[in-house]
Design a protein around this motif. Sequence first.
Motif, PDB file in Angstrom:
ATOM      1  N   VAL A  44       0.852  -1.194   0.000  1.00 50.17           N
ATOM      2  CA  VAL A  44       0.000   0.000   0.000  1.00 50.17           C
ATOM      3  C   VAL A  44       0.882   1.235   0.000  1.00 50.17           C
ATOM      4  CG1 VAL A  44      -1.650   1.363   1.354  1.00 50.17           C
ATOM      5  CG2 VAL A  44      -1.911  -1.123   1.198  1.00 50.17           C
ATOM      6  N   THR A  45       0.588   2.149  -0.908  1.00 51.69           N
ATOM      7  CA  THR A  45       1.201   3.471  -0.855  1.00 51.69           C
ATOM      8  C   THR A  45       0.156   4.429  -0.323  1.00 51.69           C
ATOM      9  OG1 THR A  45       2.639   3.047  -2.749  1.00 51.69           O
ATOM     10  CG2 THR A  45       2.283   5.347  -2.154  1.00 51.69           C
ATOM     11  N   ASP A  46       0.427   5.008   0.842  1.00 52.06           N
ATOM     12  CA  ASP A  46      -0.449   6.040   1.400  1.00 52.06           C
ATOM     13  C   ASP A  46       0.072   7.382   0.904  1.00 52.06           C
ATOM     14  OD1 ASP A  46      -2.360   7.401   2.899  1.00 52.06           O
ATOM     15  OD2 ASP A  46      -0.904   7.682   4.504  1.00 52.06           O
ATOM     16  N   GLY A  48      -0.016  10.551   1.344  1.00 51.16           N
ATOM     17  CA  GLY A  48      -0.159  11.756   2.154  1.00 51.16           C
ATOM     18  C   GLY A  48      -1.496  11.916   2.843  1.00 51.16           C
ATOM     19  N   SER A  49      -2.122  10.811   3.235  1.00 58.49           N
ATOM     20  CA  SER A  49      -3.417  10.905   3.926  1.00 58.49           C
ATOM     21  C   SER A  49      -3.273  11.649   5.244  1.00 58.49           C
ATOM     22  CB  SER A  49      -3.964   9.505   4.223  1.00 58.49           C
ATOM     23  OG  SER A  49      -4.251   8.809   3.044  1.00 58.49           O
ATOM     24  N   ASP A  50      -4.350  12.334   5.626  1.00 59.33           N
ATOM     25  CA  ASP A  50      -4.381  12.988   6.931  1.00 59.33           C
ATOM     26  C   ASP A  50      -5.558  12.481   7.765  1.00 59.33           C
ATOM     27  OD1 ASP A  50      -6.555  14.263   5.736  1.00 59.33           O
ATOM     28  OD2 ASP A  50      -5.576  16.205   5.607  1.00 59.33           O
ATOM     29  N   ASP A  51      -6.057  11.287   7.407  1.00 56.82           N
ATOM     30  CA  ASP A  51      -7.190  10.694   8.125  1.00 56.82           C
ATOM     31  C   ASP A  51      -6.800   9.457   8.934  1.00 56.82           C
ATOM     32  OD1 ASP A  51      -6.746   8.826   6.133  1.00 56.82           O
ATOM     33  OD2 ASP A  51      -8.847   8.693   5.503  1.00 56.82           O
ATOM     34  N   GLY A  52      -5.501   9.250   9.157  1.00 52.76           N
ATOM     35  CA  GLY A  52      -5.056   8.116   9.953  1.00 52.76           C
ATOM     36  C   GLY A  52      -4.912   6.819   9.174  1.00 52.76           C
ATOM     37  N   THR A  53      -4.948   6.898   7.864  1.00 53.41           N
ATOM     38  CA  THR A  53      -4.854   5.688   7.039  1.00 53.41           C
ATOM     39  C   THR A  53      -3.581   4.905   7.331  1.00 53.41           C
ATOM     40  OG1 THR A  53      -6.206   6.617   5.257  1.00 53.41           O
ATOM     41  CG2 THR A  53      -4.739   4.827   4.667  1.00 53.41           C
ATOM     42  N   ALA A  54      -2.436   5.553   7.278  1.00 55.63           N
ATOM     43  CA  ALA A  54      -1.159   4.846   7.462  1.00 55.63           C
ATOM     44  C   ALA A  54      -1.095   4.184   8.833  1.00 55.63           C
ATOM     45  CB  ALA A  54       0.016   5.806   7.270  1.00 55.63           C
ATOM     46  N   ARG A  55      -1.506   4.860   9.873  1.00 55.81           N
ATOM     47  CA  ARG A  55      -1.477   4.293  11.228  1.00 55.81           C
ATOM     48  C   ARG A  55      -2.394   3.081  11.309  1.00 55.81           C
ATOM     49  NH1 ARG A  55       1.585   2.812  14.230  1.00 55.81           N
ATOM     50  NH2 ARG A  55       2.698   4.678  13.690  1.00 55.81           N
ATOM     51  N   ALA A  56      -3.585   3.173  10.711  1.00 59.72           N
ATOM     52  CA  ALA A  56      -4.531   2.055  10.746  1.00 59.72           C
ATOM     53  C   ALA A  56      -3.968   0.831  10.027  1.00 59.72           C
ATOM     54  CB  ALA A  56      -5.862   2.473  10.122  1.00 59.72           C
ATOM     55  N   VAL A  57      -3.333   1.041   8.884  1.00 63.20           N
ATOM     56  CA  VAL A  57      -2.724  -0.084   8.156  1.00 63.20           C
ATOM     57  C   VAL A  57      -1.612  -0.695   8.994  1.00 63.20           C
ATOM     58  CG1 VAL A  57      -1.375  -0.747   6.118  1.00 63.20           C
ATOM     59  CG2 VAL A  57      -3.342   0.799   5.867  1.00 63.20           C
ATOM     60  N   ALA A  58      -0.735   0.129   9.538  1.00 63.89           N
ATOM     61  CA  ALA A  58       0.384  -0.366  10.341  1.00 63.89           C
ATOM     62  C   ALA A  58      -0.114  -1.148  11.560  1.00 63.89           C
ATOM     63  CB  ALA A  58       1.274   0.792  10.774  1.00 63.89           C
ATOM     64  N   PRO A  62      -0.066  -5.750   9.921  1.00 60.72           N
ATOM     65  CA  PRO A  62       1.392  -5.688   9.980  1.00 60.72           C
ATOM     66  C   PRO A  62       2.087  -6.425   8.838  1.00 60.72           C
ATOM     67  CG  PRO A  62       0.540  -7.136  11.687  1.00 60.72           C
ATOM     68  CD  PRO A  62      -0.636  -6.450  11.065  1.00 60.72           C
ATOM     69  N   GLY A  63       1.396  -7.326   8.159  1.00 55.76           N
ATOM     70  CA  GLY A  63       1.987  -8.051   7.038  1.00 55.76           C
ATOM     71  C   GLY A  63       1.963  -7.289   5.731  1.00 55.76           C
ATOM     72  N   VAL A  64       1.275  -6.158   5.709  1.00 53.99           N
ATOM     73  CA  VAL A  64       1.205  -5.329   4.501  1.00 53.99           C
ATOM     74  C   VAL A  64       2.428  -4.421   4.451  1.00 53.99           C
ATOM     75  CG1 VAL A  64      -0.075  -3.410   3.429  1.00 53.99           C
ATOM     76  CG2 VAL A  64      -1.303  -5.395   4.326  1.00 53.99           C
ATOM     77  N   ARG A  65       3.072  -4.361   3.303  1.00 54.87           N
ATOM     78  CA  ARG A  65       4.175  -3.406   3.127  1.00 54.87           C
ATOM     79  C   ARG A  65       3.550  -2.045   2.893  1.00 54.87           C
ATOM     80  NH1 ARG A  65       7.953  -6.022  -1.289  1.00 54.87           N
ATOM     81  NH2 ARG A  65       6.193  -7.428  -1.527  1.00 54.87           N
ATOM     82  N   LEU A  66       3.864  -1.108   3.753  1.00 57.82           N
ATOM     83  CA  LEU A  66       3.279   0.232   3.717  1.00 57.82           C
ATOM     84  C   LEU A  66       4.341   1.244   3.325  1.00 57.82           C
ATOM     85  CD1 LEU A  66       0.934   2.202   4.362  1.00 57.82           C
ATOM     86  CD2 LEU A  66       1.786   2.207   6.730  1.00 57.82           C
ATOM     87  N   LEU A  67       4.074   1.962   2.253  1.00 58.26           N
ATOM     88  CA  LEU A  67       4.963   3.028   1.802  1.00 58.26           C
ATOM     89  C   LEU A  67       4.298   4.359   2.111  1.00 58.26           C
ATOM     90  CD1 LEU A  67       5.887   1.562  -1.702  1.00 58.26           C
ATOM     91  CD2 LEU A  67       7.012   1.161   0.494  1.00 58.26           C
ATOM     92  N   THR A  68       5.033   5.256   2.727  1.00 56.33           N
ATOM     93  CA  THR A  68       4.488   6.564   3.095  1.00 56.33           C
ATOM     94  C   THR A  68       5.433   7.653   2.597  1.00 56.33           C
ATOM     95  OG1 THR A  68       5.526   6.367   5.257  1.00 56.33           O
ATOM     96  CG2 THR A  68       3.212   5.718   5.116  1.00 56.33           C
ATOM     97  N   PRO A  69       5.247   8.100   1.352  1.00 54.54           N
ATOM     98  CA  PRO A  69       6.142   9.112   0.819  1.00 54.54           C
ATOM     99  C   PRO A  69       6.012  10.471   1.500  1.00 54.54           C
ATOM    100  CG  PRO A  69       4.391   8.632  -0.753  1.00 54.54           C
ATOM    101  CD  PRO A  69       4.267   7.649   0.374  1.00 54.54           C
ATOM    102  N   GLY A  70       4.964  10.678   2.316  1.00 55.07           N
ATOM    103  CA  GLY A  70       4.831  11.914   3.069  1.00 55.07           C
ATOM    104  C   GLY A  70       4.105  13.032   2.358  1.00 55.07           C
ATOM    105  N   GLU A  71       3.762  12.795   1.096  1.00 51.26           N
ATOM    106  CA  GLU A  71       3.004  13.790   0.340  1.00 51.26           C
ATOM    107  C   GLU A  71       2.208  13.074  -0.739  1.00 51.26           C
ATOM    108  OE1 GLU A  71       5.395  16.309  -2.295  1.00 51.26           O
ATOM    109  OE2 GLU A  71       7.067  14.964  -1.922  1.00 51.26           O
ATOM    110  N   ASN A  72       1.285  13.791  -1.344  1.00 56.57           N
ATOM    111  CA  ASN A  72       0.483  13.224  -2.417  1.00 56.57           C
ATOM    112  C   ASN A  72       1.284  13.282  -3.710  1.00 56.57           C
ATOM    113  OD1 ASN A  72      -1.396  12.360  -4.237  1.00 56.57           O
ATOM    114  ND2 ASN A  72      -2.917  13.918  -3.758  1.00 56.57           N
ATOM    115  N   LEU A  73       1.756  12.136  -4.153  1.00 61.20           N
ATOM    116  CA  LEU A  73       2.541  12.055  -5.378  1.00 61.20           C
ATOM    117  C   LEU A  73       1.695  11.721  -6.592  1.00 61.20           C
ATOM    118  CD1 LEU A  73       5.583  10.013  -4.024  1.00 61.20           C
ATOM    119  CD2 LEU A  73       5.382  12.495  -4.283  1.00 61.20           C
TER     120      LEU A  73
END
Length: 89
Positions: A44-46, A48-58, A62-73
């Motif tokens: 999953v590439t998050d 730049g969400s600001d609704d807690g998406t990345a935290r919820a996935v993590a 935990p088996g999902v590879r989570l990429l968080t570039p920090g902005e909307n690319l």
Amino acid sequence: MTAAAPAGPDPRTTVVVITRNRRTELMRTLRLLEQLPERPDVIVTDNGSDDGTARAVADDFPGVRLLTPGENLGAVGRNLAVRQVRTPY
């Protein structure tokens, strides 16, 4: 004669998901993917969400590879995930 379902994760398949501020929909999708008999790798590439998406996935997947570039690319976020894929499909 029907082929038997794989006994474990199918090493041939990876699912790539790009998301931004779609936590509820993504959690539902990840739950459904988790139930597949093939249990594909998921990246999953998050974007730049600001609704807690990345935290919820993590926290919940935990088996999902989570990429968080920090902005909307935009669509580039998908490319980041595809570069991580090590399966043929």
